[in-house]
Write a protein that holds these residues in place. Structure first.
Motif, PDB file in Angstrom:
ATOM      1  N   LEU A  98       0.831  -1.204   0.000  1.00 47.41           N
ATOM      2  CA  LEU A  98       0.000   0.000   0.000  1.00 47.41           C
ATOM      3  C   LEU A  98       0.869   1.259   0.000  1.00 47.41           C
ATOM      4  O   LEU A  98       0.514   2.272  -0.616  1.00 47.41           O
ATOM      5  CB  LEU A  98      -0.932  -0.019   1.210  1.00 47.41           C
ATOM      6  N   ASP A 214      -6.402   7.596   3.240  1.00 43.67           N
ATOM      7  CA  ASP A 214      -6.969   6.345   2.725  1.00 43.67           C
ATOM      8  C   ASP A 214      -5.963   5.206   2.844  1.00 43.67           C
ATOM      9  O   ASP A 214      -6.334   4.069   3.173  1.00 43.67           O
ATOM     10  CB  ASP A 214      -7.386   6.530   1.267  1.00 43.67           C
ATOM     11  N   THR A 215      -4.687   5.496   2.593  1.00 41.18           N
ATOM     12  CA  THR A 215      -3.651   4.468   2.734  1.00 41.18           C
ATOM     13  C   THR A 215      -3.555   3.997   4.176  1.00 41.18           C
ATOM     14  O   THR A 215      -3.455   2.789   4.442  1.00 41.18           O
ATOM     15  CB  THR A 215      -2.290   4.997   2.252  1.00 41.18           C
ATOM     16  N   ARG A 217      -5.928   4.040   6.409  1.00 44.37           N
ATOM     17  CA  ARG A 217      -7.138   3.266   6.694  1.00 44.37           C
ATOM     18  C   ARG A 217      -7.009   1.847   6.128  1.00 44.37           C
ATOM     19  O   ARG A 217      -7.363   0.863   6.788  1.00 44.37           O
ATOM     20  CB  ARG A 217      -8.351   3.972   6.100  1.00 44.37           C
ATOM     21  N   ARG A 218      -6.474   1.729   4.915  1.00 45.58           N
ATOM     22  CA  ARG A 218      -6.361   0.427   4.272  1.00 45.58           C
ATOM     23  C   ARG A 218      -5.315  -0.456   4.959  1.00 45.58           C
ATOM     24  O   ARG A 218      -5.490  -1.678   5.064  1.00 45.58           O
ATOM     25  CB  ARG A 218      -6.044   0.613   2.796  1.00 45.58           C
ATOM     26  N   SER A 221      -6.979  -1.776   8.058  1.00 44.96           N
ATOM     27  CA  SER A 221      -7.947  -2.825   7.727  1.00 44.96           C
ATOM     28  C   SER A 221      -7.250  -4.134   7.366  1.00 44.96           C
ATOM     29  O   SER A 221      -7.706  -5.215   7.768  1.00 44.96           O
ATOM     30  CB  SER A 221      -8.818  -2.365   6.545  1.00 44.96           C
TER      31      SER A 221
END
Length: 227
Positions: A98, A214-215, A217-218, A221
């Motif tokens: 990521l 967003d990175t 968050r990913r 997850s």
């Protein structure tokens, strides 16, 4: 059976002082002018020059620093240790793909940063497509006002932290001409790390913050999916 000898208090104190001095030099070394390393290490650490010479020689012997030409650099032994440290198992492995995708989209240097007791340290760094005013590498302690540090140490700096989105910016405040954007990510153990991008001056820097968030968050997850 021979009775084990314990060190005298004076010996223990001397040993602790040597270790403390060596770590102070290691922390200062990346920020020292290459032309006057011993002088500046002595001045900033408060350790006499003769002792600096001795400690640096001992650090060379164990691979913690290396002598390249006539200057000292952080050694491969220390870098190898830094690259194995992570607050939760699998963080680097899950984060790297990521981080690589973020670097491709932004062209910036991408760093994975973790919290220490009272500061933040780079766990992993992927160089971007442009040179930076300072080197960013695994094991680097970040300045107090760097974007990722602001997030992870819960500092309060008006206008530079968004406590709701858990993001922070450093638009040339720490290093002139260098911009850093960071976003927190939650680890499975409840602690936090951060993703940070670093670039030189660009007008659209603030527009990249959603990509960084967003990175983060990913990555969080991906980690939670494996626990």
């Amino acid at each position: 059976m021979e009775k084990q000898r314990h060190p005298e208090p004076s010996e223990t104190g001397r040993g602790r002082g040597v270790i403390d001095g060596a770590f102070r030099l290691l922390q200062l070394l990346p920020h020292i002018n290459d032309d006057y390393q011993i002088r500046d290490l002595s001045r900033l650490s408060g350790i006499p020059r003769a002792s600096v010479y001795r400690l640096m020689s001992q650090l060379c012997d164990v691979g913690a620093v290396e002598l390249v030409g006539d200057r000292y650099v952080i050694g491969r032994t220390m870098l190898a240790l830094a690259t194995r440290a992570e607050p939760v198992r699998g963080l680097r492995r899950r984060a790297l793909p990521l981080m690589q995708a973020l670097r491709e989209r932004t062209g910036a240097t991408v760093s994975l940063v973790s919290r220490r007791t009272d500061d933040a340290m780079v766990l992993e760094a992927l160089p971007g497509r442009e040179p930076l005013p300072v080197d960013i590498y695994a094991g680097l302690p970040l300045p107090d006002l760097a974007a990722a540090t602001l997030i992870l140490t819960s500092a309060v700096v008006s206008g530079r932290i968004d406590p709701v989105r858990r993001t922070a910016v450093d638009l040339g405040h720490t290093v002139a001409g260098m911009q850093c954007l960071a976003a927190a990510l939650t680890l499975p153990n409840g602690d936090e790390a951060a993703v940070q991008i670093t670039t030189t001056h660009r007008a659209d820097a603030a527009d990249l913050l959603p990509l960084v968030r967003d990175t983060g968050r990913r990555i969080g997850s991906a980690l939670r999916a494996t626990t």
